[in-house]
Write an enzyme that holds these catalytic residues in place. Sequence first.
Site, PDB file in Angstrom:
ATOM      1  N   GLY A 178       0.834  -1.187   0.000  1.00  7.78           N
ATOM      2  CA  GLY A 178       0.000   0.000   0.000  1.00  7.78           C
ATOM      3  C   GLY A 178       0.866   1.233   0.000  1.00  7.78           C
ATOM      4  N   GLY A 211       0.699   8.650   3.185  1.00  6.09           N
ATOM      5  CA  GLY A 211       1.395   9.928   3.163  1.00  6.09           C
ATOM      6  C   GLY A 211       2.873   9.788   3.439  1.00  6.09           C
ATOM      7  N   ASP A 257      -4.372  10.141  14.658  1.00  6.38           N
ATOM      8  CA  ASP A 257      -4.698   9.765  13.273  1.00  6.38           C
ATOM      9  C   ASP A 257      -5.328   8.374  13.227  1.00  6.38           C
ATOM     10  OD1 ASP A 257      -4.913  10.341  10.583  1.00  6.38           O
ATOM     11  OD2 ASP A 257      -2.972   9.475  10.083  1.00  6.38           O
TER      12      ASP A 257
END
Length: 826
Positions: free
Chosen positions: A513, A516, A631
Amino acid sequence: MAFLSHNSNYFFIITFLIFCTIYSCYSAINDTITSSKSLKDNETITSNNTNFKLGFFSPLNSTNRYLGIWYINKTNNIWIANRDQPLKDSNGIVTIHKDGNFIILNKPNGVIIWSTNISSSTNSTAQLADSGNLILRDISSGATIWDSFTHPADAAVPTMRIAANQVTGKKISFVSRKSDNDPSSGHYSASLERLDAPEVFIWKDKNIHWRTGPWNGRVFLGSPRMLTEYLAGWRFDQDTDGTTYITYNFADKTMFGILSLTPHGTLKLIEYMNKKELFRLEVDQNECDFYGKCGPFGNCDNSTVPICSCFDGFEPKNSVEWSLGNWTNGCVRKEGMNLKCEMVKNGSSIVKQDGFKVYHNMKPPDFNVRTNNADQDKCGADCLANCSCLAYAYDPSIFCMYWTGELIDLQKFPNGGVDLFVRVPAELVAVKKEKGHNKSFLIIVIAGVIGALILVICAYLLWRKCSARHKGRLPQNMITREHQQMKLDELPLYDFEKLETATNCFHFNNMLGKGGFGPVYKGVMEDGQEIAVKRLSKASGQGIEEFMNEVVVISKLQHRNLVRLLGCCVERGEQILVYEFMPNKSLDAFLFDPLQKKNLDWRKRSNIIEGIARGIMYLHRDSRLRIIHRDLKASNILLDSDMIPKISDFGLARIVKFGEDDEANTKRVVGTYGYMPPEYAMEGLFSEKSDVYSFGVLLLEIVSGRRNSSFSHHEDTLSLVGFAWKLWLEENIISLIDPEVWDACFESSMLRCIHIGLLCVQELPRDRPNISTVVLMLVSEITHLPPPGRVAFVHKQSSKSTTESSQKSHQSNSNNNVTLSEVQGR
């Protein structure tokens, strides 16, 4: 005119002083009973903070009258004076007797119904303190001569003690009611025992009913279901007179709790915030919780059938009764399995020394002997040197615990407890080791031969393939000065070349994957270990700060529900993190895929929800550091082969010192749009409640199977949170449940999770529960959850620029900086 004005001011001042004096006297009288001020049946006195009242009450379906203290209202009774001497009518009166005792009189005949029964001939007053404690004081000295906290009924509140004095034998214990509507003394009592390693015992009449296991300064080792929040603020201490006690309190002054011993012998906790009930729960009991269920040397495991079993080298004492489910006689050592300690001690060379068989996650048996040995290895050696020692365990706070008699009240937990080392004869240890050694040796030989062949072939092919790419690169150990200054000593450093080989030169086919931070690759090390390699992209908006933050934070954490950082690499200008490999990737890959989501039934989703909550609770409360993740989202929840959730991506996490203010401020607002609470998105304020909000959004996503950002073009709301709130107000919340998992058998559990999710996303941080409370709500059968207040969600924006910003932030799983002017809270 000046004279009149002067007189008017003078008159006003005098009037004000008289009023203050009267009010002060009234306030003092309102919480106090004196020899000249009695309390009639229809009257009450109120603590100065107005939280507590003392007066007469009658239980439901009863005409008996009792004097009690209650919090907020009469249903929250925390103390009863005459619980075993009820008044039959409303003619009772409370006063101070001429001998200084606080008494309840039957007014018509003057008979004393109840008394504090102290041997005092002093003048005294009784005051209801702001803590809920009724204190009887000597008027002349001000000394306390009696108080209700040291004479409790069935309930404990903050600052109350459960205590015992080993010298005098005096105890402060609690006694249950006979029933919910009969406050007289019942069959169960709770007291503090085994003061060297204190435990709370619950007795049924004079027999032990249940015990907590020893207190290690943070938890009771025999009660893993009594979670952190249940034990928050508990403290063990000892007075100068030798009184040992355990008490609890809340750091948050808006919190209050009532912990009571129920009529059927369990513990019940009700917590309040700002005088409103937050939740209530009862510590449930299973068959294994009952004291000595499986008898001596019998191990109880509630997850097995039958629940009782004998240790290795032991057999049922009465096999007939054992087979019929009567395990109270327990187990005895098998013939030929007797310990050889005495023979070894007498110098016999024929037999070998005894050994130990370890059993994990065990409730420490009763009757332990504690020592101050801080060395765990010395525990075993000391036990072997003492022929009476049959088992030992170790806890970093309690140190060594030994057992010299029959091992009683043993229980196997799914988690928690201690490692219990049971003494067994040498031949039993030898058999186990020999079998394990032979099997392991065979596996190692076969795996070694196959692995060697594969590695030789792969190494040659990879060398051919990668050799061209090595040209022009810096030498292997060339690390920049900036990296040399990093504090990476505590973490293993990986060679870049080995990571390159493991990932096939970071081949696209091995990419798991991209976020950021940069791409994440699957790798296989030379020893066959599978790893996940997270490589900082040169084009990433993140840099050395996020990289080092993640290294520092996660390297200090160890928890079942946190991804494990194996090491890092800082060679050749690279910034690489190496994690344990998660074969099922991230939660969003299952949850939002129309095909994969079918593999997530409700049981799996429920376990994932609980696992995430426990991971957050570890970050907020139980780890060495107090960490706010900032997050939390589905793409940052990884799933292992057993679908156990692991919180990952700590690049934005912040370490907050214990004792600091609840909220911190940052000028740089980072995170993922849709998961950030309004106070963070608009003001940069973050706290533990920020993670709670993110968890609430995540919980709603898991239940609904819908991504929060999928509502970008919904006609009414911009988020899943807003949509859920709309359905809640319409009393149609059941329609939020993912049709793929809806099952009538689990409907109440699903609705409960939605309810908890809405509590987590309330607009004001103070209204959101902390994560420990959330865990309790999830795992306990709390009968009442408070209704959620207005939630914090974002209205649909009309401007094109705002829409584009929102869409952009949702297109990636990366961490995003948020433009505050484009965010509007409700």
